[in-house]
Design a protein around this motif. Structure first.
Motif, short mmCIF file in Angstrom:
data_model
loop_
_atom_site.label_atom_id
_atom_site.label_comp_id
_atom_site.label_asym_id
_atom_site.label_seq_id
_atom_site.Cartn_x
_atom_site.Cartn_y
_atom_site.Cartn_z
N ALA A 145 -8.73 108.14 79.90
CA ALA A 145 -7.60 108.40 80.79
C ALA A 145 -7.82 107.61 82.08
O ALA A 145 -8.96 107.40 82.51
CB ALA A 145 -7.48 109.88 81.10
N SER A 146 -6.75 107.16 82.67
CA SER A 146 -6.82 106.40 83.91
C SER A 146 -5.60 106.73 84.75
O SER A 146 -4.69 107.45 84.31
CB SER A 146 -6.88 104.89 83.63
OG SER A 146 -5.76 104.48 82.88
N GLY A 147 -5.57 106.23 85.96
CA GLY A 147 -4.48 106.54 86.88
C GLY A 147 -3.94 105.29 87.55
O GLY A 147 -4.52 104.21 87.48
N ALA A 160 -0.50 108.91 85.28
CA ALA A 160 -1.70 109.11 84.45
C ALA A 160 -1.44 108.50 83.09
O ALA A 160 -0.34 108.65 82.52
CB ALA A 160 -2.03 110.60 84.31
N LEU A 161 -2.43 107.78 82.56
CA LEU A 161 -2.28 107.07 81.29
C LEU A 161 -3.39 107.47 80.33
O LEU A 161 -4.56 107.55 80.72
CB LEU A 161 -2.30 105.56 81.50
CG LEU A 161 -1.21 104.97 82.41
CD1 LEU A 161 -1.75 104.81 83.83
CD2 LEU A 161 -0.75 103.63 81.90
N TYR A 162 -3.00 107.72 79.09
CA TYR A 162 -3.94 108.06 78.04
C TYR A 162 -3.82 107.02 76.92
O TYR A 162 -2.71 106.73 76.46
CB TYR A 162 -3.66 109.46 77.47
CG TYR A 162 -3.87 110.58 78.45
CD1 TYR A 162 -5.10 111.22 78.57
CD2 TYR A 162 -2.83 111.02 79.27
CE1 TYR A 162 -5.30 112.26 79.46
CE2 TYR A 162 -3.01 112.06 80.17
CZ TYR A 162 -4.25 112.68 80.26
OH TYR A 162 -4.43 113.71 81.15
N ARG A 174 -0.07 104.26 73.92
CA ARG A 174 -0.40 104.82 75.21
C ARG A 174 0.60 105.90 75.58
O ARG A 174 1.80 105.78 75.30
CB ARG A 174 -0.41 103.75 76.30
CG ARG A 174 -1.44 102.67 76.10
CD ARG A 174 -1.60 101.82 77.36
NE ARG A 174 -0.33 101.25 77.79
CZ ARG A 174 -0.15 100.58 78.93
NH1 ARG A 174 -1.16 100.45 79.76
NH2 ARG A 174 1.01 100.08 79.23
N LEU A 175 0.11 106.95 76.21
CA LEU A 175 0.96 107.98 76.80
C LEU A 175 0.89 107.84 78.31
O LEU A 175 -0.20 107.72 78.88
CB LEU A 175 0.50 109.38 76.39
CG LEU A 175 0.50 109.71 74.89
CD1 LEU A 175 0.04 111.14 74.68
CD2 LEU A 175 1.87 109.48 74.27
N GLU A 176 2.04 107.83 78.96
CA GLU A 176 2.08 107.70 80.41
C GLU A 176 2.90 108.85 80.98
O GLU A 176 4.00 109.15 80.50
CB GLU A 176 2.68 106.35 80.82
CG GLU A 176 2.66 106.11 82.32
CD GLU A 176 2.98 104.68 82.70
OE1 GLU A 176 3.22 104.41 83.89
OE2 GLU A 176 2.97 103.83 81.78
#
Length: 259
Positions: A145-147, A160-162, A174-176
């Motif tokens: 996960a990142s931001g 937030a991105l997964y 990707r999920l955002e």
């Protein structure tokens, strides 16, 4: 002396002539050979305008870079079809979520060969569980996960991105999720993908996104009593005191020089 034209040698009228070969229709052949017009790419979502080389103003810059103007934009929603593999993923997800799909998925973006699903935060856990457990999808691994922080994107400043990976089908997506700066809360995916434990802590530490339901949402890089989140765009790039337990280091512009 005169010569009489031979009898029966006149050419028949053009209407009566039967062509030995069918004359090709240039209009139809040209239409068949010319490729179909591709749909226009979706318009980008412009969220701000920056001036200068690095967006800095009031520095007395005389180099000319202060005249640079650049729009800050994000890829807009992509219309279907998305591509054979992506169409299959979307079709299975739509079938699994049924009536909830349109409410859960804000928009679908295909950009530079990557599929991104923008999910509304109230449906994040449901979509993640469906992507993990559905036999036709099987995105059983979350790579992290990142931001991101976009101060100009009003009401959607924090993202937030997964990154999900399907080992079964060898696919990625990707999920955002976006949340406002005034309410930086979204549900944690720790219950679905336990591997995001430290990733969500890092995203909270650097961007200030609060993952509700996380078992231990504490700082992972900065000291526990650190103020602010260093990777936000509104965080100062210098001139702040660096504090450690038992010591205080002044900012660079206040340190002693030995020149």
């Amino acid at each position: 002396m005169s010569f009489d034209a031979p009898v029966g040698t006149e050419s028949p009228p053009e209407a009566a002539v039967e062509p030995t070969e069918k004359t090709p229709d240039t209009t139809e052949s040209a239409a068949a050979e010319s490729p179909a017009a591709e749909p226009a790419p979706p318009a980008d979502d412009v969220i701000g305008v920056r001036q200068g080389m690095f967006g800095v103003s009031g520095t007395g810059d005389t180099s000319g870079y202060g005249r640079l103007v650049r729009t800050v934009s994000m890829p807009g929603g992509t219309p279907a079809p998305y591509g054979p593999v992506f169409d299959e993923v979307i079709a299975h997800l739509r079938l699994a979520l049924a009536k909830t799909f349109d409410e859960a998925v804000e928009k679908i973006v295909v950009f530079r060969g990557e599929l991104t699903l923008h999910i509304r935060r109230d449906h994040l856990v449901l979509v993640a569980k469906t992507l993990r457990d559905n036999e036709a999808l099987r995105f059983e691994l979350c790579l992290g996960a990142s931001g991101a922080h976009y101060p100009e994107d009003t009401g959607r400043e924090l993202h937030a991105l997964y990154h999900l990976n399907s080992i079964t089908h060898n696919r990625r997506l990707r999920l955002e999720v976006s949340v406002p700066d005034s309410d930086p809360h979204l549900p944690s995916l720790y219950s679905v993908y336990p591997t995001v434990d430290w990733h969500e802590r890092e995203t909270y530490d650097f961007f200030g996104i609060r993952f509700d339901g996380h078992p231990s949402l504490t700082r992972i890089a900065m000291p526990d009593d650190w103020r602010g989140h260093p990777q936000r765009k509104d965080y100062p790039l210098g001139g702040i005191p660096v504090e450690y337990k038992g010591a205080r280091i002044p900012p660079p512009d206040e340190r002693r020089t030995y020149s």
